[in-house]
Design a protein around this motif. Sequence first.
Motif, PDB file in Angstrom:
ATOM      1  N   ASN A 117       1.237  -1.184  -0.057  1.00 30.83           N
ATOM      2  CA  ASN A 117       0.018   0.021  -0.159  1.00 30.83           C
ATOM      3  C   ASN A 117       0.704   1.313   0.256  1.00 30.83           C
ATOM      4  O   ASN A 117       0.206   1.944   0.982  1.00 30.83           O
ATOM      5  N   THR A 118       1.567   1.199  -0.930  1.00 32.65           N
ATOM      6  CA  THR A 118       2.799   2.568  -0.830  1.00 32.65           C
ATOM      7  C   THR A 118       2.024   4.463  -0.630  1.00 32.65           C
ATOM      8  O   THR A 118       3.355   4.537  -1.043  1.00 32.65           O
ATOM      9  N   ASN A 119       1.324   4.170  -1.462  1.00 30.73           N
ATOM     10  CA  ASN A 119       0.678   5.082  -1.739  1.00 30.73           C
ATOM     11  C   ASN A 119       0.548   6.171  -0.275  1.00 30.73           C
ATOM     12  O   ASN A 119       0.566   7.658  -0.018  1.00 30.73           O
ATOM     13  N   THR A 120       0.188   4.970   1.267  1.00 34.18           N
ATOM     14  CA  THR A 120       0.202   5.844   2.300  1.00 34.18           C
ATOM     15  C   THR A 120       0.649   5.818   2.664  1.00 34.18           C
ATOM     16  O   THR A 120       1.286   7.080   3.622  1.00 34.18           O
ATOM     17  N   PHE A 121       2.284   5.134   2.099  1.00 34.06           N
ATOM     18  CA  PHE A 121       3.465   5.304   2.634  1.00 34.06           C
ATOM     19  C   PHE A 121       4.170   7.253   2.026  1.00 34.06           C
ATOM     20  O   PHE A 121       4.758   7.659   2.449  1.00 34.06           O
ATOM     21  N   VAL A 122       3.895   7.100   0.904  1.00 34.43           N
ATOM     22  CA  VAL A 122       4.241   8.318   0.355  1.00 34.43           C
ATOM     23  C   VAL A 122       3.221   9.332   1.104  1.00 34.43           C
ATOM     24  O   VAL A 122       3.759  10.768   0.980  1.00 34.43           O
ATOM     25  N   GLY A 123       2.127   9.147   1.164  1.00 35.81           N
ATOM     26  CA  GLY A 123       1.428  10.260   1.758  1.00 35.81           C
ATOM     27  C   GLY A 123       2.429  10.787   3.378  1.00 35.81           C
ATOM     28  O   GLY A 123       2.162  11.781   3.057  1.00 35.81           O
ATOM     29  N   TYR A 124       2.492   9.935   3.855  1.00 30.75           N
ATOM     30  CA  TYR A 124       3.403   9.994   5.059  1.00 30.75           C
ATOM     31  C   TYR A 124       4.323  11.065   4.548  1.00 30.75           C
ATOM     32  O   TYR A 124       4.804  12.142   5.310  1.00 30.75           O
ATOM     33  N   ALA A 125       5.096  10.348   3.801  1.00 36.40           N
ATOM     34  CA  ALA A 125       6.604  11.528   3.701  1.00 36.40           C
ATOM     35  C   ALA A 125       6.425  12.627   3.233  1.00 36.40           C
ATOM     36  O   ALA A 125       6.940  13.709   3.558  1.00 36.40           O
ATOM     37  N   LYS A 126       5.165  12.780   2.408  1.00 36.11           N
ATOM     38  CA  LYS A 126       4.879  14.391   1.768  1.00 36.11           C
ATOM     39  C   LYS A 126       4.344  14.796   2.848  1.00 36.11           C
ATOM     40  O   LYS A 126       4.403  16.367   2.718  1.00 36.11           O
ATOM     41  N   MET A 127       3.786  14.611   3.770  1.00 39.95           N
ATOM     42  CA  MET A 127       3.262  15.704   4.885  1.00 39.95           C
ATOM     43  C   MET A 127       4.268  15.871   5.599  1.00 39.95           C
ATOM     44  O   MET A 127       4.265  17.062   5.842  1.00 39.95           O
ATOM     45  N   PHE A 128       5.704  14.834   6.098  1.00 37.90           N
ATOM     46  CA  PHE A 128       6.097  15.619   7.217  1.00 37.90           C
ATOM     47  C   PHE A 128       7.145  16.251   6.104  1.00 37.90           C
ATOM     48  O   PHE A 128       7.637  17.305   6.624  1.00 37.90           O
ATOM     49  N   HIS A 129       7.273  16.296   4.491  1.00 37.85           N
ATOM     50  CA  HIS A 129       8.155  16.817   3.899  1.00 37.85           C
ATOM     51  C   HIS A 129       7.595  18.270   3.905  1.00 37.85           C
ATOM     52  O   HIS A 129       8.364  19.323   4.468  1.00 37.85           O
ATOM     53  N   ALA A 130       6.056  18.731   3.992  1.00 39.80           N
ATOM     54  CA  ALA A 130       5.557  20.199   4.083  1.00 39.80           C
ATOM     55  C   ALA A 130       5.340  20.501   5.138  1.00 39.80           C
ATOM     56  O   ALA A 130       5.245  21.746   5.173  1.00 39.80           O
ATOM     57  N   ALA A 131       5.224  19.593   6.107  1.00 38.76           N
ATOM     58  CA  ALA A 131       5.040  20.054   7.523  1.00 38.76           C
ATOM     59  C   ALA A 131       6.421  20.478   7.868  1.00 38.76           C
ATOM     60  O   ALA A 131       6.516  21.190   9.271  1.00 38.76           O
ATOM     61  N   GLY A 132       7.766  20.382   7.282  1.00 38.45           N
ATOM     62  CA  GLY A 132       8.797  20.400   8.128  1.00 38.45           C
ATOM     63  C   GLY A 132       9.126  19.860   8.769  1.00 38.45           C
ATOM     64  O   GLY A 132      10.700  20.196   9.649  1.00 38.45           O
ATOM     65  N   ILE A 133       9.000  18.769   9.156  1.00 43.07           N
ATOM     66  CA  ILE A 133       9.584  17.495  10.323  1.00 43.07           C
ATOM     67  C   ILE A 133       9.707  17.069  10.105  1.00 43.07           C
ATOM     68  O   ILE A 133       9.966  16.000   9.160  1.00 43.07           O
ATOM     69  N   SER A 134      11.676  16.212  10.803  1.00 39.09           N
ATOM     70  CA  SER A 134      12.185  15.426  10.304  1.00 39.09           C
ATOM     71  C   SER A 134      11.618  14.400  10.823  1.00 39.09           C
ATOM     72  O   SER A 134      11.392  14.116  12.336  1.00 39.09           O
ATOM     73  N   TRP A 135      12.502  13.494  10.077  1.00 41.06           N
ATOM     74  CA  TRP A 135      11.430  12.207  10.885  1.00 41.06           C
ATOM     75  C   TRP A 135      12.356  10.579  10.138  1.00 41.06           C
ATOM     76  O   TRP A 135      13.104  11.077   9.091  1.00 41.06           O
TER      77      TRP A 135
END
Lengths: 263, 297
Positions: B235-253
């Motif tokens: 279900n990589t779409n959700t995984f990509v979603g997390y990454a994009k969300m962290f990227h947009a919010a500027g959170i290091s994860w």
Amino acid sequence: MRALFFVFLPYLCTGIFLLGIGVKLSIWLRTPVPLRIVTTPAPKTTLGVIWRFLGDLFWFPSLFKSDKLLWGAGLLFHLALWIVLLRHLRYFVYPMPAWVEGIQTLGLYAGYVIPFPVAFLLARRLLQNPLLYVSILGDYFALFLLLTITVSGILQQLFFRSYVIDVKDTILGLIHFQPRVPTVHWLFILHLISVLVLLTYFPFSKLLHAGGLLLSPTRYQKANFEKRLINPWDYPVAYSPENLSTPEKYAQALKETEKGEGK
Amino acid sequence: MRGVIPAPSIKIRASEHLRCYPAKAKDMVKIDLPKEPVKNWREVMLKKMAEVLDKYRSVRLFMDICVKCGACADKCQFFLGTGDPKNMPVARADLFRKVYKRYFTLGGRVFGKSNEAEELNESVLRDWMTYFYQCSECRRCSIFCPYGIDTAEITMAAREIMAAAGIATKYVTEVVAKVYDTGNNLGIGPEAWKYNCQFLEEDVKDVDGVEIKFPVDEIGADVLLVPPSADNFANTNTFVGYAKMFHAAGISWTTSTYCNEGGNFGLFLNYTNLKKINNRILEAARQLRVKKIYWGE
């Protein structure tokens, strides 16, 4: 013989009832609740829990969701039973408070109502296949006792009246440990005996649902997940074969994995 | 979905043949259970049952207060699907209740079968193994029960008791053992996890033209993300979603290759494994010195 019914059995059965309930309660209360398993939608505050219990006790919302006929019959039976029990206070307290006198008429009608939902619950058990499958002797026994108690009570009220002063005199005598043996109609003896059997049966049976509901973790817990629930019997477990809880150790382990088959 | 699913008519033993494969010795050893069913299973199970009854008020209370009103009967998807009466939540709990009554209540000891009490014999055990593994622990029945009786608690207790005697299913034990090997249910090794993350980075760059990191095992990141492992390759779409969300919010994860599984199959087996698997999340967070854990399944 009459002394058996009016002196010995009442004390014995009430004793078993109180002791049995006490033992059950103490077992339930000393058994810990390790996890938060509250059913959703759950209240967040104590006031919310009280409100939920008021619903569970007097409105049966879960049954309303699951089976409307059962809900109707169950609610009718339990409400009528409460009113009838309160009406019976007139035989147990002296002097009698005014409000007990006040609900006398309502209480009588409530008494006439009880056999109908009980008969419905019985018919349901016999006619619905899934219920017939899960029902055990005890389920029929409880309904049979309730029918005996209510029908014998109604018959006394309508046709075969016992001399009520004698009845109250007997009961007050028992309460004040000065038992007396009255001469009353055999229907009263039947009524009394079935109540005593019910009391004896109570702590060993499903009738315990009456108090058990209030201790049910799924109902009394709150959805305050931000507060940590401590498990009183929690034990440490031996974790991974090699404890990797420092970054250096873990980096080392990773390197070894890479060198190896890479999984 | 709207509407009413009619209750099926009862078909005795309709799903009795649907049994799980027994656990394999190699998995059982890894998860601290007897590698095969023990010879004195009855004694072991009864001892464990006494322990469970003393540890969980839920189980003991639910054994005592069920009035068998039948409100739960047609609420279980396993009963709706199979029509097997033992899949009604009340009947499923009765499998436990009859053993409880026989060994732990006065009424059961004195009145025996007429009070539904039954010895823990092989046929009861077979029913346990069959029907306690035909429950998904969804807890739907508990919502309809007037006392909140939660069959999942009873199912979990029964599985815990069976597991103590070395009786478990291949599916659950294999998955739990896999977590100790690879950190996740699917057996994705650290290398595969890293390559999948790199692949997704390239994928996102190709599709969106943005460089988004999918960090793995980064010590000192702010957030440790513990996703369901299937997000890494199925279900990589959700995984990509997390990454994009962290990227947009500027959170290091970061994700961890030590613990990359949000689901916990210990729940379907026993408390010890449940806790061990949960603890891996904490261990991973300490390894990587993160400040927060985002965890979901």
